[in-house]
Design an enzyme around this catalytic site. Sequence first.
Site, PDB file in Angstrom:
ATOM      1  N   HIS A   1      89.094  -6.565  24.658  1.00 36.17           N
ATOM      2  CA  HIS A   1      88.078  -5.563  24.324  1.00 36.17           C
ATOM      3  C   HIS A   1      88.511  -4.133  24.606  1.00 36.17           C
ATOM      4  O   HIS A   1      87.792  -3.201  24.263  1.00 36.17           O
ATOM      5  CB  HIS A   1      86.768  -5.849  25.063  1.00 36.17           C
ATOM      6  CG  HIS A   1      86.795  -5.419  26.499  1.00 36.17           C
ATOM      7  ND1 HIS A   1      87.477  -6.108  27.456  1.00 36.17           N
ATOM      8  CD2 HIS A   1      86.247  -4.350  27.127  1.00 36.17           C
ATOM      9  CE1 HIS A   1      87.337  -5.500  28.618  1.00 36.17           C
ATOM     10  NE2 HIS A   1      86.600  -4.433  28.455  1.00 36.17           N
TER      11      HIS A   1
HETATM   12  C1  UD1 Z   1      82.434  -0.811  28.565  1.00 36.49           C
HETATM   13  C2  UD1 Z   1      83.224  -0.117  29.678  1.00 36.49           C
HETATM   14  C3  UD1 Z   1      84.458  -0.924  30.032  1.00 36.49           C
HETATM   15  C4  UD1 Z   1      84.114  -2.362  30.328  1.00 36.49           C
HETATM   16  C5  UD1 Z   1      83.329  -2.927  29.163  1.00 36.49           C
HETATM   17  C6  UD1 Z   1      82.919  -4.353  29.387  1.00 36.49           C
HETATM   18  C7  UD1 Z   1      83.165   2.340  29.685  1.00 36.49           C
HETATM   19  C8  UD1 Z   1      83.965   3.544  29.401  1.00 36.49           C
HETATM   20  N1  UD1 Z   1      83.697   1.194  29.257  1.00 36.49           N
HETATM   21  O1  UD1 Z   1      83.226  -0.816  27.412  1.00 36.49           O
HETATM   22  O2  UD1 Z   1      85.066  -0.369  31.170  1.00 36.49           O
HETATM   23  O3  UD1 Z   1      85.286  -3.102  30.529  1.00 36.49           O
HETATM   24  O4  UD1 Z   1      82.153  -2.136  28.988  1.00 36.49           O
HETATM   25  O5  UD1 Z   1      82.169  -4.813  28.307  1.00 36.49           O
HETATM   26  O6  UD1 Z   1      82.123   2.426  30.281  1.00 36.49           O
HETATM   27  N2  UD1 Z   1      77.709  -3.041  22.122  1.00 36.49           N
HETATM   28  C9  UD1 Z   1      76.822  -3.989  21.722  1.00 36.49           C
HETATM   29  N3  UD1 Z   1      75.933  -4.482  22.631  1.00 36.49           N
HETATM   30  C10 UD1 Z   1      75.902  -4.056  23.912  1.00 36.49           C
HETATM   31  C11 UD1 Z   1      76.807  -3.084  24.312  1.00 36.49           C
HETATM   32  C12 UD1 Z   1      77.711  -2.578  23.429  1.00 36.49           C
HETATM   33  O7  UD1 Z   1      76.814  -4.412  20.572  1.00 36.49           O
HETATM   34  O8  UD1 Z   1      75.063  -4.561  24.685  1.00 36.49           O
HETATM   35  C13 UD1 Z   1      78.699  -2.526  21.162  1.00 36.49           C
HETATM   36  C14 UD1 Z   1      78.337  -1.214  20.550  1.00 36.49           C
HETATM   37  O9  UD1 Z   1      78.733  -1.235  19.227  1.00 36.49           O
HETATM   38  C15 UD1 Z   1      79.200  -0.224  21.307  1.00 36.49           C
HETATM   39  C16 UD1 Z   1      80.420  -1.052  21.643  1.00 36.49           C
HETATM   40  O10 UD1 Z   1      79.938  -2.376  21.819  1.00 36.49           O
HETATM   41  O11 UD1 Z   1      79.461   0.894  20.548  1.00 36.49           O
HETATM   42  C17 UD1 Z   1      81.121  -0.610  22.875  1.00 36.49           C
HETATM   43  O12 UD1 Z   1      80.216  -0.525  23.992  1.00 36.49           O
HETATM   44  P1  UD1 Z   1      80.454   0.564  25.150  1.00 36.49           P
HETATM   45  O13 UD1 Z   1      79.456   0.381  26.231  1.00 36.49           O
HETATM   46  O14 UD1 Z   1      80.588   1.902  24.541  1.00 36.49           O
HETATM   47  O15 UD1 Z   1      81.886   0.220  25.691  1.00 36.49           O
HETATM   48  P2  UD1 Z   1      82.600  -1.163  25.996  1.00 36.49           P
HETATM   49  O16 UD1 Z   1      83.712  -1.304  25.033  1.00 36.49           O
HETATM   50  O17 UD1 Z   1      81.631  -2.294  26.104  1.00 36.49           O
END
Ligand code: UD1
Length: 367
Positions: free
Chosen positions: A203
């Site tokens: 991820h």
């Molecule tokens: C975040 C953390 C990372 C951690 C990871 C675990 C930061 C900078 N990054 O990254 O350190 O390892 O979480 O998962 O804080 N999304 C969903 N549902 C959710 C949450 C997110 O669909 O409940 C999707 C959205 O499209 C979003 C993307 O996942 O844009 C990324 O989510 P985001 O919280 O921005 O970062 P992670 O890649 O999850």
Amino acid sequence: MTQVLCVAGARPNFMKIAPVMAAFAETGIAAQLLHTGQHYDAAMSDSFFADLGIPPPDHHLEVGSGSHAVQTAEVMKRFEPVLESAQPQAVLVVGDVNSTIACALVAAKRGVRVIHVEAGLRSYDRGMPEEINRVLTDQISDLLFITEKSALANLVREGIDPARVEFVGNVMIDTLYRNLERAVPASRTLGVALPQYAVLTLHRPSNVDDRETLAALLDVVAEINRRLPVAMPLHPRTRGNIEKFGFTAKLDGLHILPPVGYLEMLGLMRDARLVLTDSGGIQEETTALGVPCLTLRENTERPITIAEGTNTLVGPDPDAIRAAFNEVIAGGGKAGRIPEFWDGRAAMRIAHTLKGWLPGHKGRRAA
Ligand code: UD1
């Protein structure tokens, strides 16, 4: 009166905050829990509260997804009034996600002391958003709890007074030990009993946001899958990019799962022949479980998993992954040992330290 306002926001925070909240309840520290809402899908958030018995949050900011700036800013804007009304003696943040730095920054600027759990880890890779969150959070924290001793040297190098740092061990491993017996057998999660299999998680933006890198990774995984079945719980970021790049066919034949709950993931890792991952936490969990781990990153902020644990740093290069995989299959992989203080009692050490630290210290004046 709230003594400590605890913050959690994203999936890797929940298994860290769970034992902290439990230890505070047990030792009589008056704590409240705030969920920023950085992760919001049931599978990324609610299931962890249910599985780990985390009390429902006292506050929920419901920030959701966004660019780093938007997400961080939203947490900050919404956190400030909560902090103002809760009036805690300290704010406790865990890990390195955007919610961590956002809440730490608001608290520090309002003169509320900041406690950072899992401080001092460094990948020395500023291209990694978490590294920026780690460095900045540590700089503005008043009390820093570390999981491995290498973190102290990192902090001292950045000018942090060692008197503010305490080695307590790993709260995430508290959660692992507490739940190991409840882990869901892999056969149930996979819907099939595989005699041997590998688990893969991907991820990190550096692996999944770039088209060529992701293509090369999925191709080598398909190759591995022909020799050892690969189970892959798909993070929403990874699923989104696979769809965007038109790579869905590359997943053919893999055991693709939606994001799995904590107890399912624990069972998948425990029963696996090996784990391939770019996660930080999984490097530590596999070390605690004694399962070989190949880390598909150029660096790690958790060097003890390599020095003492079962982790091997492989990077994203397909040839290196192939070679490392062959080595595990041929030789069984690293055996490793359990690092110091990864003993299930880290959160209690934190609670005992705070019992002495909280009432005696006068908070700085609020801004
Ligand atoms: C975040 C953390 C990372 C951690 C990871 C675990 C930061 C900078 N990054 O990254 O350190 O390892 O979480 O998962 O804080 N999304 C969903 N549902 C959710 C949450 C997110 O669909 O409940 C999707 C959205 O499209 C979003 C993307 O996942 O844009 C990324 O989510 P985001 O919280 O921005 O970062 P992670 O890649 O999850």
